[in-house]
Structures are given as C-alpha cells and as structure tokens.
Design an enzyme around this catalytic site. Structure first.
Site, short mmCIF file in Angstrom:
data_model
loop_
_atom_site.label_atom_id
_atom_site.label_comp_id
_atom_site.label_asym_id
_atom_site.label_seq_id
_atom_site.Cartn_x
_atom_site.Cartn_y
_atom_site.Cartn_z
N ASP A 1 20.10 52.37 54.27
CA ASP A 1 20.98 52.76 53.16
C ASP A 1 20.51 54.08 52.56
O ASP A 1 19.34 54.46 52.71
CB ASP A 1 20.95 51.69 52.06
CG ASP A 1 21.51 50.37 52.54
OD1 ASP A 1 22.30 50.37 53.50
OD2 ASP A 1 21.15 49.33 51.95
N1 URA Z 1 18.72 46.10 54.54
C1 URA Z 1 19.32 46.70 53.49
O1 URA Z 1 19.85 46.04 52.61
N2 URA Z 1 19.32 48.04 53.44
C2 URA Z 1 18.73 48.82 54.37
O2 URA Z 1 18.74 50.04 54.26
C3 URA Z 1 18.10 48.18 55.46
C4 URA Z 1 18.12 46.81 55.52
#
Ligand code: URA
Length: 237
Positions: free
Chosen positions: A103
């Site tokens: 993310d």
């Molecule tokens: N899980 C998440 O919620 N975000 C990420 O970036 C990676 C795994």
C-alpha cells in the site's frame, strides 16, 4: 541479437542514437570498429565496447528496495510518485516492475524486476511464499487474535484467509506484532486486523520467504540482489 537493440536496451538511447554512436566510430565488437548498427552480436560471447567501456549485457535486473511511505507500488501513476520513479535511469530502461504491491503507506521490502516469470512464481499462491510484516496496532492484540489468525479469519467480504502466524511483540493500548501471511489479497493485513476489531497504524514488510529486507538499506533506497538472494528467488521457480 542486433547490436542497436542491445545498446538501446542497455541505455544508450534510441536505435537512431545508437546509429549515430556507431557512425562516430565509438562502438567496437571484439576490438573491431563496427560500421553497421544492425550487425548481429552474441551478447554472451562478444566483447562489446562503447568508447573505453565494456558493455556488460544483462537481460534482467533484480532490485531490493526499502520502500518509503507515500509512493505507489506501480510502474506509473497520474498523481503520485511510483517506486519506479525512485530508480536511476540505468535501471529504469530495463522497464522493471514491482513484484506484488505494498500500500502507499506501507514501508519495507519490495522486490523490483523485469523478470516476469520469477515474479509470477514468487506471487503464485501455490508456492506458499510467506510474507512477514511488522505492524503497530491500535488496540490490545490478544492470544485470541493469535488463535483466530492461525485458523483463518473471515474478512468483511466473506473471504476466509489461509492460516497466518501472528506473534505479539508487545501488547497494550497500542500493540506491536509480527505476522506472516502466504497470500496477497488487497490490504490483507489491514483487513485481517479489522476482522478482529483492530486497526493497523503502521505496516512494514520484513521478508518474502527467505528474502529479508537488508537492515542497512536506508528507507527510499535500493540495491541489486546479491548472488545468494538471487539464487534463492530463482529456486522458487
Ligand atoms: N497488507 C496490507 O494491508 N497492506 C500492505 O501493503 C501489505 C499487506
């Protein structure tokens, strides 16, 4: 392969640029000045030089990045900076892409390559490659959460996750944990904690299988994988 394609792939500009370079007599193959930019060369065996520099041809690059928050795990984006924007042009011309997504606000280990087959293997659910994250959680993470993660939790869309290993590092009104998941569903770690009534406030990926984030790699920087790391990644194929 054609010399102009090779040099263009290696960052010496367009085929037209390479033609000009050849015309200027700057390009030698096996110590002979090249006259035709479309000449066929063998990248494995021929010694190709531009000026005084030997051109080491590699079809693939494999980079480990310590992804910073605020950049997108994509090759291009209309609004935000991407992880590819953080690379030097000498790596960008390989047209690499991130292996899976973190993310925008997630930090940590991100593999970047142009080897599609390797990326596919690392991400394949069949390969069960564990991804370990460190997280800070608003809320008191309990042994019940550990059990729930071990059995698989039901996300808000009804999907039951595969078993995940949750380790509590410290518990309090804000807890610190490590979690290992073998899937890569959208926002998976955040949604798993939401499923047990808690919120992830900080998330950092520490490892993918045996590939661990180099602790000396400053946030926002990257390096090529070393031989051991690369042979591990290739062994997953
Ligand atoms: N899980 C998440 O919620 N975000 C990420 O970036 C990676 C795994």
């Amino acid at each position: 392969m054609r010399l102009d394609k090779l040099l263009s792939n290696m960052g010496f500009g367009s085929r037209k640029d390479v033609k000009a370079l050849v015309k200027s007599k700057a390009v030698r193959v096996n110590d002979t000045i090249v006259k035709d930019s479309g000449a066929k060369v063998d990248p494995e065996n021929d010694v190709i030089m531009v000026g005084e520099n030997v051109v080491e041809y590699k079809p693939y690059i494999y980079l480990m990045m310590h992804k910073p928050p605020g950049v997108i795990s994509a090759t291009d984006d209309r609004h935000d900076k991407t992880v590819i924007d953080l690379l030097e042009p000498e790596f960008q011309h390989y047209k690499p892409f991130p292996v899976g997504r973190l993310d925008k606000d997630t930090e940590g280990l991100l593999l970047i390559t142009n080897d599609g087959q390797l990326a596919h293997q690392l991400l394949s659910p069949k390969k069960d490659v564990g991804k370990t994250y460190y997280a800070k959680i608003a809320g008191h993470v309990t042994e019940e959460d550990v059990q729930a993660f071990a059995s698989g939790v039901s996300l808000e869309d009804g999907y039951i996750t595969k078993p995940a290993s949750l380790k509590i590092l410290s518990a309090g009104s804000q807890s610190e944990i490590e979690v290992t998941i073998t899937e890569g569903k959208f926002h998976q770690v955040k949604r798993m904690f939401e499923a047990v009534g808690k919120k992830v406030v900080y998330l950092k990926r520490l490892s993918m299988g045996k590939l661990e984030l180099d602790q000396t790699l400053k946030i926002g920087t990257y390096r090529e994988l070393n031989e051991e790391e690369l042979s591990y990644c290739k062994s997953i194929k």
